[in-house]
Design an enzyme around this catalytic site. Structure first.
Site, short mmCIF file in Angstrom:
data_model
loop_
_atom_site.label_atom_id
_atom_site.label_comp_id
_atom_site.label_asym_id
_atom_site.label_seq_id
_atom_site.Cartn_x
_atom_site.Cartn_y
_atom_site.Cartn_z
N LYS A 77 40.85 51.72 42.68
CA LYS A 77 41.14 50.40 43.22
C LYS A 77 42.52 50.44 43.86
CE LYS A 77 41.24 45.50 41.84
NZ LYS A 77 41.01 44.54 40.74
N SER A 152 37.61 40.85 41.48
CA SER A 152 38.35 41.36 42.62
C SER A 152 38.14 42.85 42.86
CB SER A 152 39.84 41.11 42.41
OG SER A 152 40.31 41.87 41.30
N SER A 176 37.42 40.76 36.67
CA SER A 176 37.34 41.53 37.91
C SER A 176 36.71 42.92 37.81
CB SER A 176 38.72 41.66 38.53
OG SER A 176 39.03 40.47 39.20
N1 GLN Z 1 38.41 35.87 39.58
C1 GLN Z 1 39.53 35.76 38.70
C2 GLN Z 1 40.76 35.33 39.48
O1 GLN Z 1 40.64 35.14 40.64
C3 GLN Z 1 39.76 37.05 37.99
C4 GLN Z 1 40.47 38.05 38.80
C5 GLN Z 1 40.74 39.30 38.06
O2 GLN Z 1 40.20 39.57 36.99
N2 GLN Z 1 41.63 40.10 38.63
O3 GLN Z 1 41.82 35.18 38.95
#
Ligand code: GLN
Length: 486
Positions: A77, A152, A176
């Site tokens: 990532k 994400s 995410s």
């Molecule tokens: N969708 C969640 C957010 O936007 C989780 C994101 C994540 O786990 N990095 O904060």
């Protein structure tokens, strides 16, 4: 060469010299070059670095110093710092940032002989649930180009799902890893907070961020975890553990499942859900192995999303203050004053969702609002943690859906941030409590994969990984490959 092979098959192929690490790497690079223009899973593909790492892996395979991961390609990532290769974190702010050092996770995997193919696309600074917040364009779900891959870590999940890499790293702050794994039909694990070093992982919400593996199977996820994890003096929240089971994974696999486990089904996660067939499928399979199920209650579940978005936003607003065009990040042209430099650099560098989080996070921390928002959110976090502590007195693990439904259509939620935030309602509670959670593919809905989540007590990744592995011995959802990919 099979681009969807398990790590075990790739290992056998490399050991038997059916193919070299260089040939394996070339074949993934060719697939990426031919097909990633339709998916956009990668922000950066570093062919030169990948082929150099592959040549080094071939030398280790020849001289007998190979580990279980030597010669295996992977996608990182783009939140993990990689020396010599761009690390953008999905943001225009870091469009030309090359880290002067490797993240601990990157260094550990490099030492094991893994080959980094490139850096996977992601929502900007890991804020999002659909990968539509990337400054480098959205990622398509390989199952259906009109649908999102989740976020994400959407690029990581799409890369594994499309057969561009056999495994990938992701990070999970509120879902995410688990949510994109679920949307793409993969196995994704968010480890216990403190299990994997955050050093060199661009910070979003430091009390929640945790790196973890995305793979086709629980076995592969466990193998990647065993090399990613471990105490790191450079991360003050890293935990010192001696988990023999984890150290044995490279040689012995995940090991036996504990028999007769008690598995809790939280009513708050299942009531109101239209289709619970995926969770039911996992339940029946595990019941046939002698595990028992019981309904449990986690009464503060509904408060998790509001508390998370206050806490994560507050932490993000402070973490992201370093991107000011001076210390880090994009610098605007011809500033007329210091204030102008800060203002324009940050306005130009950050995208809308990141700005929204900085604004709401700063508000929640400001004098006069701190008690009403941030303190309150921390109190809710404690109650959610207590809920889990209570249920783990009577059950060993929890089984829930990972997401409210399958992947949604691209663009469907972009105008409605609150609806987007609700996508995380089943993954955020375990994040707030710092617990390990794993998503395992358990069915299809409307032609798209769905996942079930196993949540364990702190540092009991062994329980959820072995249960997922057992389920995968009885099901083949994790072997499904999207029609477009060969
Ligand atoms: N969708 C969640 C957010 O936007 C989780 C994101 C994540 O786990 N990095 O904060």
């Amino acid at each position: 060469m099979e681009r969807f092979a398990t790590l075990e098959r790739l290992r056998t192929g490399l050991n038997k010299r059916l193919f070299s690490a260089t040939e394996l790497t070339q074949s993934y690079l060719q697939t990426i070059a031919a097909e990633d223009p339709n998916i956009n899973a990668f922000i950066t593909v570093d062919e030169t670095a990948a082929l150099a790492a592959a040549a080094a892996a071939d030398r280790r395979l020849a001289d007998g110093s190979a580990t279980a991961l030597t010669g295996i390609p992977l996608a990182h990532k783009d939140i993990f710092c990689t020396q010599g290769t761009l690390t953008t974190c999905g943001s225009h702010m870091l469009h030309n940032f090359v880290a002067p050092y490797d993240a601990t996770v990157v260094a550990k995997l490099k030492a094991a002989g893994i080959i980094c193919l490139g850096k996977a696309n992601m929502d900007e600074f890991a804020m999002g649930s659909s990968n539509e917040n990337s400054a480098y364009g959205p990622v398509a779900n390989p199952w259906s180009k009109q649908h999102v891959p989740g976020g994400s870590s959407g690029g990581s999940a799409a890369a594994v799902c499309a057969g561009f890499a056999p495994i990938a790293t992701g990070t999970d702050t509120g879902g995410s890893i688990r949510q994109p794994a679920s949307f793409c039909g993969l196995t994704g694990l968010k480890p216990t907070y403190g299990r994997v070093s955050r050093y060199g992982m661009v910070a979003f919400a430091s009390s929640l961020d945790q790196g973890g593996p995305i793979a086709h199977s629980a076995q592969d996820a466990g193998l990647l975890l065993s090399y990613m994890s471990g105490f790191d003096p450079k991360d003050s929240t890293s935990t010192q553990r001696n988990d023999a089971w984890l150290e044995n994974v490279p040689n012995q696999g995940l090991g036996e499942t504990q028999s007769g486990l008690k598995i809790g089904l939280p009513i708050e996660y299942l009531s109101g859900l239209e289709d619970t067939s995926g969770v039911e499928h996992v339940r029946k399979a595990l019941e046939s192995k002698g595990h028992t199920f019981t309904e449990v209650s986690l009464p503060h579940t509904d408060a998790a999303i509001p508390a998370y978005y206050v806490i994560a936003g507050a932490e993000a607003s402070t973490n992201l203050s370093r991107y000011d065009g001076v210390r880090f990040g994009h610098r605007c042209k011809d500033p007329t004053s210091l204030e102008d430099l800060y203002k324009r650099s940050r306005s130009e560098g950050f995208g809308d969702e990141v700005k929204r989080r900085i604004l709401t996070g700063t508000y929640a921390l400001s004098v006069g609002y701190y008690d009403a928002y941030y303190l309150k959110a921390q109190q809710i976090r404690r109650l959610i943690s207590n809920d889990f502590n209570e249920v783990f007195k009577t059950v060993d693990v929890l089984l829930t859906p990972t997401t409210p439904g399958p992947a949604f259509a691209a663009g469907a939620l972009t105008q409605d941030p609150v609806a987007m935030y609700q996508q995380d309602k089943f993954t955020v509670p375990a994040s707030l409590a710092g617990l390990p959670g794993l998503s395992v593919p358990c069915g299809m809905q409307q032609g798209l994969p769905i996942g079930a989540q196993l949540i364990g007590p702190a540092f009991r990744e062994d329980l959820i990984l072995t249960l997922a592995r057992d389920y995968q011995l009885m099901s083949d959802w994790h072997l499904n490959i999207p029609a477009g990919a060969k």
